[in-house]
Write an enzyme that holds these catalytic residues in place. Structure first.
Site, PDB file in Angstrom:
ATOM      1  N   SER A 136      -3.108   1.085  -3.055  1.00 20.94           N
ATOM      2  CA  SER A 136      -2.221   2.036  -3.674  1.00 20.94           C
ATOM      3  C   SER A 136      -1.042   1.414  -4.422  1.00 20.94           C
ATOM      4  O   SER A 136      -0.325   2.130  -5.127  1.00 20.94           O
ATOM      5  CB  SER A 136      -1.659   2.981  -2.613  1.00 20.94           C
ATOM      6  N   LYS A 146       7.793  -1.034  -5.214  1.00 28.04           N
ATOM      7  CA  LYS A 146       6.860   0.104  -5.144  1.00 28.04           C
ATOM      8  C   LYS A 146       7.633   1.366  -4.801  1.00 28.04           C
ATOM      9  O   LYS A 146       8.518   1.346  -3.916  1.00 28.04           O
ATOM     10  CB  LYS A 146       5.814  -0.186  -4.079  1.00 28.04           C
ATOM     11  N   SER A 153      -3.731  -2.004   0.593  1.00 34.02           N
ATOM     12  CA  SER A 153      -3.025  -1.622  -0.624  1.00 34.02           C
ATOM     13  C   SER A 153      -2.195  -2.685  -1.324  1.00 34.02           C
ATOM     14  O   SER A 153      -1.625  -2.404  -2.380  1.00 34.02           O
ATOM     15  CB  SER A 153      -2.124  -0.414  -0.342  1.00 34.02           C
TER      16      SER A 153
END
Lengths: 451, 439
Positions: A133, A58, A157
């Site tokens: 997210s 990420k 997330s």
């Protein structure tokens, strides 16, 4: 079997048995990324390694020499001079970073729509959000663009996008994995965790990335060790919170999702678990507490982005980031600190106490990871409060620092549903083992989206 | 109307630990190239996290103990949030609600020798910022200093004269050097002073409603000058009927006056909250005992012992206890003095007046010097005559040689006189006498 269909454990075995070379393996993933990423927008940066099992990271996690943006214009072009601890640990194990994945700006969002670089698409239906997210990481695993991925989970997330994309997502106990190198969102809530194709894979990744490193002062001293898989769930007490189904806390739960979750709970019973009803009375206050504490910590953590040493001017923050900075600054301000921040901290301890008391009667707590399946891109983005409600089930465990897993447990309206399994603080092993037993007794992991 | 000054002092001292407060960077940055003692943590890079330097905490505790403070067994760090280019994270990790040390005191003197106990509100741990340098229209930032451990010491507004302030600052500096926690050099910036100055009518018990902060003043001399100027300025303003408000002022040495830097309207809300990246600091009794035992005897205590137990004059005692090195030198010399029957008073006088370079001179040599001086030279003519006559008797060959014209033969006679007098004879006078006697 296609290399890109393989799990981490299968790939490790395949390399050892010399069924294929590392270059072949990396090559097949790179070519799949080349074909599908333009459609999915899962990757912001592709690093093209030659060897090593490919992991997608990420973009909120720093990687030395590889552009890291946190999904924000503020860090466009930023090249970190150091690796996050988790990245170093994986590189030591012979993994390689195949690319950096898209995410909501500075990890703020539940749909992927807050990225400054375009939304990532859900591979099950390109018109739907993948969740957030950690949108890109969830999609990278769901679409077989990487063997596994790393994400971060502050209020859900990892678990929520895992649920919306039909993959395994795990948020470790707070302190299990070092946060050094994860661009800080909310310091008392953030945890780095894996997205994998199976829970067995997640156990292996957690063993690699966890442990104190001398850089994160909040790391736990005890270590996680992946144990053998459970053959059944005899003797395991599974708690189902009555507040999760029905108003006020569970009022937003989609009926299709509810049906799938209840079937999954029945499966646990079939495996020998004892299912009991428990109560988590302060569940309905979770979102309010989270948004005050999280945004307060965010308003402080984002202060370093002043554009002087790195990055662009702070005027370039996106709308959601600005919203949370303002909310957090307000909550910490003189005259408001006591009624907002201090009050939220007090209620947080009540939420934690709910769990402590519940865990006296059960070993794990289950429920939905998300109140709904994936929704249409654009549907909730103009109503931030509606968007915040998507985290209703995941937030409480973040506030209490508990380990949480989302494991695929079926479909509703053709879109994936994830079963959330929560455990006591530090009891990552129990959560993962229960999830693994469920996974092995079902075939959901074999479902793949047609892109 | 008569006014009296009401003042509080804040001191920041940079600790001499090897590493910075929250990272492993070296603190030995003075005179090095800018931005060479930095890492992701002290540069505030995205993703970096703090880790507590426990040696710094130990030094902070020792400072607290030296100032007679209570050490809080549990204390924690907080974030002080504000924006400034030299503050890498946009917040400083500091302490507010529960600091390391609270409730202490230090005794100071005023210009009349009257003693007063100044109450110490707190001594807490925090980190330093980077350093800004202005070069024309540009401002350069050096982060070598960012993250260096600082201890902040705050007093109650107990000071009533600039002399007391100066005494306080000097005593603190002495304590830091005795404890070896800092070089406490104001020029280098390891010790920084801030004064809060206000005035009130004599007899009023309540504190004035305003304070003027004097900041960025880097010597004792300037601080005292600034305080005295400020007191006069404030009194004059009040006598003119003006109302005084909260202000920050600096000192202009060229014009010898204070000037406005910032007024109340710009006062900061720092939005303090507990630092979530760091656990609470627990200081257990065992650790405290170890630190207490590690404490050296402090100057105030030494002065007390020298004056009450050793009979040294107070002003001499202050000089002798000025540095730990000098005090130890004095004490070692006393030990040697006892073996050679040289008194404490003689040793004290010698060191205070002669100011021997203690880096070169040994305590034993001091004793020798004192013994030599005490006994003194023989100047008396009658005594010298006696010695001269004895020398002449003992050296017939030298006498004959001298009378025959060998003038250098007198050396042997002088030599004998020196031997007979254990080196005390005044050589010049001896030579003169011998010449007269040998004619």
């Amino acid at each position: 079997m296609k290399i890109t269909d393989m799990t981490l454990l299968e790939i490790i075995e395949g390399i050892q048995a010399k069924r294929f070379s590392e270059e072949e393996m990396v090559g097949s993933y790179l070519s799949r990324i080349g074909k599908l990423n333009p459609k999915l927008n899962a990757f912001l940066e592709i690093s093209k390694p030659h060897a090593g099992i490919p992991v997608a990271v990420k973009d909120i996690i720093v990687t030395r020499g590889i552009k890291t943006t946190a999904g924000s214009i503020i860090l466009e072009g930023f090249i970190p001079p150091y690796d996050a601890t988790v990245v170093e640990k994986l590189l030591d194990q012979g993994m390689s970073v195949i690319g950096k994945t898209n995410c909501d700006e500075f990890a703020m969002g539940s749909s992927g729509e807050n990225s400054a670089f375009g939304v990532t698409k859900n591979p099950w239906n390109l018109e739907m959000v993948p969740g957030g997210s950690s949108s890109g990481s969830a999609v990278a695993v769901a679409a077989d663009l990487a063997v596994f991925a790393l994400g971060t989970d502050t209020g859900g997330s990892i678990r929520q996008p895992a649920s919306l994309c039909g993959v395994v997502g795990f948020k470790p106990s707070y302190g299990r994995v070092s946060r050094y190198g994860a661009i800080a969102m909310a310091s008392s809530l953030d945890q780095i965790g894996p997205f994998t194709k199976t829970v067995s894979d997640a156990k292996q990744v957690l063993e690699w990335i966890s442990g104190p490193d001398g850089y994160d002062s909040n790391c736990l001293n005890n270590l996680y060790k992946a144990g053998p898989a459970l053959t059944d769930l005899k003797g395991v007490k599974v708690g189902v919170p009555k507040e999760y189904f029905g108003p006020p806390a569970g009022g937003g739960l989609d009926s299709g999702v509810e049906k799938v979750i209840k079937e999954a709970i029945k499966k646990l019973e079939e495996l020998g678990a004892k299912v009991i009803e428990i109560s988590l009375p302060h569940t309905e206050y979770g979102i309010a507490v989270y948004y005050i504490i999280m945004s307060s910590e965010v308003s402080s953590n984002l202060a370093r982005f002043d554009g002087i040493r790195y990055g662009f001017d702070r005027g370039k923050f996106g709308a959601e980031a600005k919203r949370r900075i303002m909310l957090g600054t307000f909550s910490l301000s003189s005259g408001y600190y006591d009624q907002y921040f201090t009050k939220a901290a007090k209620v947080r301890s009540l939420i934690k106490r709910d769990f402590d008391q519940a865990f006296e009667e059960c070993d794990v707590i289950v429920g939905p990871a998300s109140p709904s399946v994936a929704w249409k891109i654009g549907e909730k983005i103009n109503d931030p409060l509606k968007m915040y409600l998507s985290d209703a089930y995941t937030i409480p465990a973040s506030l209490a620092g508990l380990p949480g897993l989302s494991v695929p447990c079926g479909f509703s309206s053709g879109l994936p549903v994830g079963l959330q399994i929560l455990g006591k603080h530090s009891d990552d092993a129990k959560v993962l083992d229960v999830g693994e037993a469920y996974e092995m007794a079902t075939d959901w992991r074999k479902e793949k989206p047609e892109i | 109307m008569n006014y009296e000054p009401v003042m509080g002092i804040e001191v920041h001292v940079e600790l001499n630990t090897k590493s910075k407060m929250f990272c492993r960077c070296s603190t030995d940055y003075f005179g090095t190239q800018p931005n060479t003692h930095v890492c992701p943590v002290c540069l505030g890079l995205p993703g970096a996290l703090p880790v507590i330097n426990s040696e710094a905490i130990n030094k902070c505790i020792q400072i607290g103990l030296a100032l007679n403070c209570q050490i809080n067994p549990v204390n924690y760090f907080e974030r002080k949030n504000y924006f400034y280019p030299d503050l890498a994270k946009g917040f400083q990790i500091s302490q507010l609600v529960l600091p390391v040390a609270v409730g202490g005191w230090l005794e100071v003197e005023d210009e009349n020798g009257e003693k007063k106990k100044i109450r110490i509100n707190r001594a807490h741990q925090e980190e330093d910022t980077g350093k800004l340098t202005h070069q024309g229209a540009d401002t350069l930032i050096d982060f070598n200093r960012s993250g260096v451990p600082l201890v902040e010491i705050v007093t109650e507004p107990d000071f009533n004269s600039s002399y007391q302030v100066r005494d306080y600052a000097k005593k603190l500096q002495q304590i830091f050097r005795y404890l070896e926690v800092s070089e406490a050099d104001m020029e280098k910036g390891d010790m920084r002073l801030e004064a809060n100055v206000s005035v009130r009518p004599v007899g009023q018990k309540e504190l004035p409603l305003y304070r003027v902060e004097l900041k960025n003043i880097n010597s004792f001399r300037f601080m005292v000058a600034a305080i005295e100027y400020e007191i006069k300025r404030q009194i004059a303003a009040l006598e003119r009927g003006e109302k005084l408000t909260q202000e920050t002022r600096g000192w202009n040495e060229a014009k010898k006056e204070t000037y406005l830097q910032r007024s109340k309207e710009e006062a900061h809300d720092y939005r303090y909250f507990p630092e979530p990246d760091l656990p609470e600091l627990k200081i257990d009794t065992e650790q405290l005992i170890i630190l207490k035992n590690r404490m050296p005897e402090l100057p105030q205590r030494k002065i007390e012992i020298y004056t009450t137990q050793l009979g040294v004059r107070e002003q001499d005692a202050k000089i002798l206890a000025d540095s730990k090195e000098l005090a130890e030198f004095f004490e070692t010399t006393l030990e040697h003095g006892q073996k050679h029957r040289v008194s404490t008073q003689e040793i004290a006088n010698y060191i205070v007046n002669q100011k021997p370079d203690i880096e070169i001179v040994l305590p034993t040599q001091v004793i020798e010097e004192i013994k030599g001086k005490k006994v003194g030279r023989i100047e008396d003519e009658k005594e010298l005559e006696k010695l001269a006559k004895q020398a002449i008797e003992e050296n017939p060959q030298a006498v004959e040689a001298y009378k025959k014209g060998k003038t250098t033969a007198i050396q042997a006679l002088i030599g004998t006189m020196m031997k007979l007098s254990s080196g005390r004879a005044n050589a010049d006078k001896a030579a003169q006498l011998l010449r007269i006697l040998l004619e």
